[in-house]
Write a protein that holds these residues in place. Structure first.
Motif, mmCIF file in Angstrom:
data_model
loop_
_atom_site.group_PDB
_atom_site.id
_atom_site.type_symbol
_atom_site.label_atom_id
_atom_site.label_comp_id
_atom_site.label_asym_id
_atom_site.label_seq_id
_atom_site.Cartn_x
_atom_site.Cartn_y
_atom_site.Cartn_z
ATOM 1 N N LEU A 196 -20.221 -5.404 -17.470
ATOM 2 C CA LEU A 196 -20.327 -4.156 -16.705
ATOM 3 C C LEU A 196 -18.935 -3.553 -16.597
ATOM 4 C CD1 LEU A 196 -21.722 -2.116 -14.733
ATOM 5 C CD2 LEU A 196 -21.186 -3.744 -12.894
ATOM 6 N N ILE A 197 -18.799 -2.292 -17.010
ATOM 7 C CA ILE A 197 -17.545 -1.555 -16.827
ATOM 8 C C ILE A 197 -17.739 -0.606 -15.653
ATOM 9 C CG2 ILE A 197 -15.904 0.066 -17.826
ATOM 10 C CD1 ILE A 197 -16.554 -1.044 -20.557
ATOM 11 N N ALA A 198 -16.961 -0.798 -14.598
ATOM 12 C CA ALA A 198 -17.023 0.075 -13.422
ATOM 13 C C ALA A 198 -16.061 1.236 -13.631
ATOM 14 C CB ALA A 198 -16.667 -0.700 -12.161
ATOM 15 N N ALA A 199 -16.624 2.424 -13.842
ATOM 16 C CA ALA A 199 -15.836 3.639 -14.035
ATOM 17 C C ALA A 199 -16.368 4.712 -13.098
ATOM 18 C CB ALA A 199 -15.906 4.086 -15.491
ATOM 19 N N ASP A 200 -16.731 4.285 -11.891
ATOM 20 C CA ASP A 200 -17.443 5.175 -10.965
ATOM 21 C C ASP A 200 -16.556 5.734 -9.857
ATOM 22 O OD1 ASP A 200 -17.313 2.527 -10.085
ATOM 23 O OD2 ASP A 200 -19.209 2.598 -9.014
ATOM 24 N N GLY A 201 -15.281 5.980 -10.179
ATOM 25 C CA GLY A 201 -14.421 6.758 -9.290
ATOM 26 C C GLY A 201 -13.703 5.963 -8.225
#
Length: 396
Positions: free
Chosen positions: A161-166
């Motif tokens: 999972l890549i967390a790129a949610d700000g």
């Protein structure tokens, strides 16, 4: 349940670029899901609102290496010159593209335009599925996989999972990933400004008693304003008329672009340094503003995030080509180790500049003006700042 190699939470600049980089570098062999809460061609999207972003020359080159810059370039305004000064003092320095041997120092592009381009690209990649509008509501990790449950009811499983949610990353909150925060005690007032004289590709960073003021060249002769000040000052300026706002800005910025004619809608953003202690966890990598939100003083935020994305994409695709587990900690720690020096140096640079140039101490004022003077006179002193401004930082 749908199975993927990688699930990316967040489809704004960092998340979309990560998906496209992974797809390009892997030759479409990685199955990727992008989960995005809002349709990104809508101007109200928090990642694609009226703000502009300054892409360093190195960031434009990174987009070009992925075959994306050709589509983004028509929306960009080149920065040919950067002028740095300290209000009320003589110290100043200049950086120009010609002396650095490049076509431009960077490009200013509106996030709404960049978002529309990248979102369209995602739709045409066979190996990428976009779940939008949707959001990650729950995350479960096992030794061999990570599973996310989406708001619309579907479950997705992947190796990573890549967390790129700000900056307010829901994924990091759900996983209790530790963060470090520092409140700069400033607010950035952001707007688009029209000027009587053409900007001719000039970007200005002017340090004042309340904080830095930056004007970046934009399309249609406009400039993108980032004006940093205390929360109390920002509250006052957000309430005054456009004429009063422009009058105050003129006093602070000066007349290098002639009379300031018009200001668009104003936005205010509190400024904090907000970074994860470590950008990787079991089956999880954190990138973009989710990994670190910086002060805008040197325009480093997205450029640093893009270098994270490029290094992660290279690391993962190389691991996959070897048959390694792309979500295993040895792979992720190799990525984190590569990124630590650049990340630490960029955070130190931006935070140091904030404290140096937001201080009224006569001793510090003398020191920073001497420094600006030396930068103007001695290329060897200026070059480290120039390299980071242009984005000549090895991304791998």
């Amino acid at each position: 349940m749908k199975a993927y190699d990688i699930v990316i939470a967040g489809g704004a600049m960092a998340g979309a670029t990560a998906a496209l980089a992974l797809d390009t570098l892997s030759g479409g062999t990685l199955r990727i899901a992008v989960v995005e809460a809002m349709v990104p061609d809508h101007r109200e999207h928090p990642g694609y609102d009226a703000r502009s972003i300054a892409l360093a020359q190195g960031s434009c080159a990174a987009f070009a290496s992925l075959g994306l810059w050709e589509s983004l370039a028509p929306f960009g305004t080149p920065i040919q010159h950067i002028h740095v000064s300290d209000r009320g003092h003589a110290g100043q320095t200049h950086i120009d593209a010609q002396s650095q041997g490049v076509a431009y120092l960077g490009q200013v592009i509106e996030l709404a335009d960049a978002g529309a381009v990248l979102h369209q690209k995602l739709q045409h990649r066979e190996a990428i599925d976009v779940f939008c509008p949707d959001a990650v509501m729950a995350i479960e990790r096992t030794p061999a996989a990570v599973t996310v449950r989406l708001k619309q009811g579907q479950s997705l499983t992947a190796s990573l999972l890549i967390a790129a949610d700000g900056g307010r990353s829901s994924c990091c909150q759900q996983l209790n990933i530790p963060r470090q925060q520092h409140d700069f005690g400033q607010v950035a007032v952001i707007a688009n400004v029209s000027t009587a004289l053409p900007h001719q590709g000039h970007a200005f960073e002017r340090f004042t008693q309340t904080g830095p003021v930056a004007l970046l060249p934009m399309s249609q002769g406009r400039c993108s304003l980032v004006w940093c000040m205390t929360a109390e000052q920002a509250q006052g300026l957000m309430q005054v008329s456009d004429d009063a706002f422009l009058h105050r800005l003129q006093q602070v910025f000066g007349w290098r672009l002639g009379k300031l004619l018009h200001v668009g809608e104003r936005h205010a953003y509190p400024l904090t340094l907000n970074q994860v202690v470590r950008p990787v966890s079991h089956r999880v990598a954190v990138v973009g503003n989710a990994a670190q939100s910086l002060h805008p003083i040197a325009g480093q935020g997205f450029n640093l995030g893009l270098r994270d994305v490029m290094t992660l994409a290279h690391t993962l695709t190389e691991a996959a080509s070897r048959g390694d587990d792309i979500g295993a900690m040895p792979t992720l720690m190799a990525y984190a180790k590569q990124r630590t020096p650049d990340r630490d140096a960029t955070v130190a640079l931006t935070s140091g500049l904030v404290h140096l140039f937001s201080n009224d101490s006569p001793l510090l004022a003398g020191a920073r003006n001497a420094g600006l003077g030396l930068m103007s006179a001695l290329e060897s002193i200026k070059q480290p700042l120039v390299q980071r401004t242009i984005g000549w930082v090895e991304p791998r």
